[in-house]
Design a protein around this motif. Sequence first.
Motif, PDB file in Angstrom:
ATOM      1  N   THR A  33       0.856  -1.187   0.000  1.00  0.00           N
ATOM      2  CA  THR A  33       0.000   0.000   0.000  1.00  0.00           C
ATOM      3  C   THR A  33       0.889   1.234   0.000  1.00  0.00           C
ATOM      4  O   THR A  33       1.639   1.469   0.947  1.00  0.00           O
ATOM      5  CB  THR A  33      -0.935   0.008   1.220  1.00  0.00           C
ATOM      6  N   ASP A  35      -0.239   4.392  -0.232  1.00  0.00           N
ATOM      7  CA  ASP A  35      -0.886   5.554   0.370  1.00  0.00           C
ATOM      8  C   ASP A  35      -2.180   5.132   1.042  1.00  0.00           C
ATOM      9  O   ASP A  35      -2.819   4.175   0.629  1.00  0.00           O
ATOM     10  CB  ASP A  35      -1.182   6.593  -0.720  1.00  0.00           C
ATOM     11  N   ARG A  36      -2.538   5.843   2.095  1.00  0.00           N
ATOM     12  CA  ARG A  36      -3.822   5.639   2.767  1.00  0.00           C
ATOM     13  C   ARG A  36      -4.530   6.984   2.827  1.00  0.00           C
ATOM     14  O   ARG A  36      -3.923   7.980   3.191  1.00  0.00           O
ATOM     15  CB  ARG A  36      -3.611   5.078   4.173  1.00  0.00           C
ATOM     16  N   LYS A  37      -5.798   6.972   2.483  1.00  0.00           N
ATOM     17  CA  LYS A  37      -6.580   8.208   2.478  1.00  0.00           C
ATOM     18  C   LYS A  37      -7.869   7.981   3.255  1.00  0.00           C
ATOM     19  O   LYS A  37      -8.454   6.908   3.174  1.00  0.00           O
ATOM     20  CB  LYS A  37      -6.902   8.631   1.046  1.00  0.00           C
ATOM     21  N   SER A  68      -3.749  11.019  -6.385  1.00  0.00           N
ATOM     22  CA  SER A  68      -3.165   9.679  -6.324  1.00  0.00           C
ATOM     23  C   SER A  68      -2.158   9.513  -7.447  1.00  0.00           C
ATOM     24  O   SER A  68      -2.288  10.128  -8.507  1.00  0.00           O
ATOM     25  CB  SER A  68      -4.251   8.608  -6.458  1.00  0.00           C
ATOM     26  N   ALA A  74      -3.663   2.348  -3.338  1.00  0.00           N
ATOM     27  CA  ALA A  74      -4.059   3.236  -2.243  1.00  0.00           C
ATOM     28  C   ALA A  74      -5.243   2.610  -1.515  1.00  0.00           C
ATOM     29  O   ALA A  74      -6.138   2.051  -2.137  1.00  0.00           O
ATOM     30  CB  ALA A  74      -4.442   4.615  -2.767  1.00  0.00           C
TER      31      ALA A  74
END
Length: 96
Positions: A33, A35-37, A68, A74
């Motif tokens: 992963t 990125d985390r949003k 992104s 993500a």
Amino acid sequence: MDLATVATGGTPVARTAVPSRFGPLDDLTHARTADRKSIVMVYTEQDNPEKYFINGKYYDPNRIDFVSRPDTVAEWTVTNDTEESTPSTSTPTSSR
């Protein structure tokens, strides 16, 4: 009122028909992963006109809230924090 705008770039290509079936899809179970949003959405009918908030900010279709990177994974957590009983979701997606 639009809730999202997708901006793209590059050389235009000819349009094709939307497929009736999608796949095969990449298995992202073990993907890294990048990125985390988190998105918290609130809808209020108490104002006239009604208002939408995303992460505490009044929705503005001219503002970019999230960006992104292509070819990355993500994880998005989307929470509906209105008075309505709607479940929250957490769905890993690919931006490919």
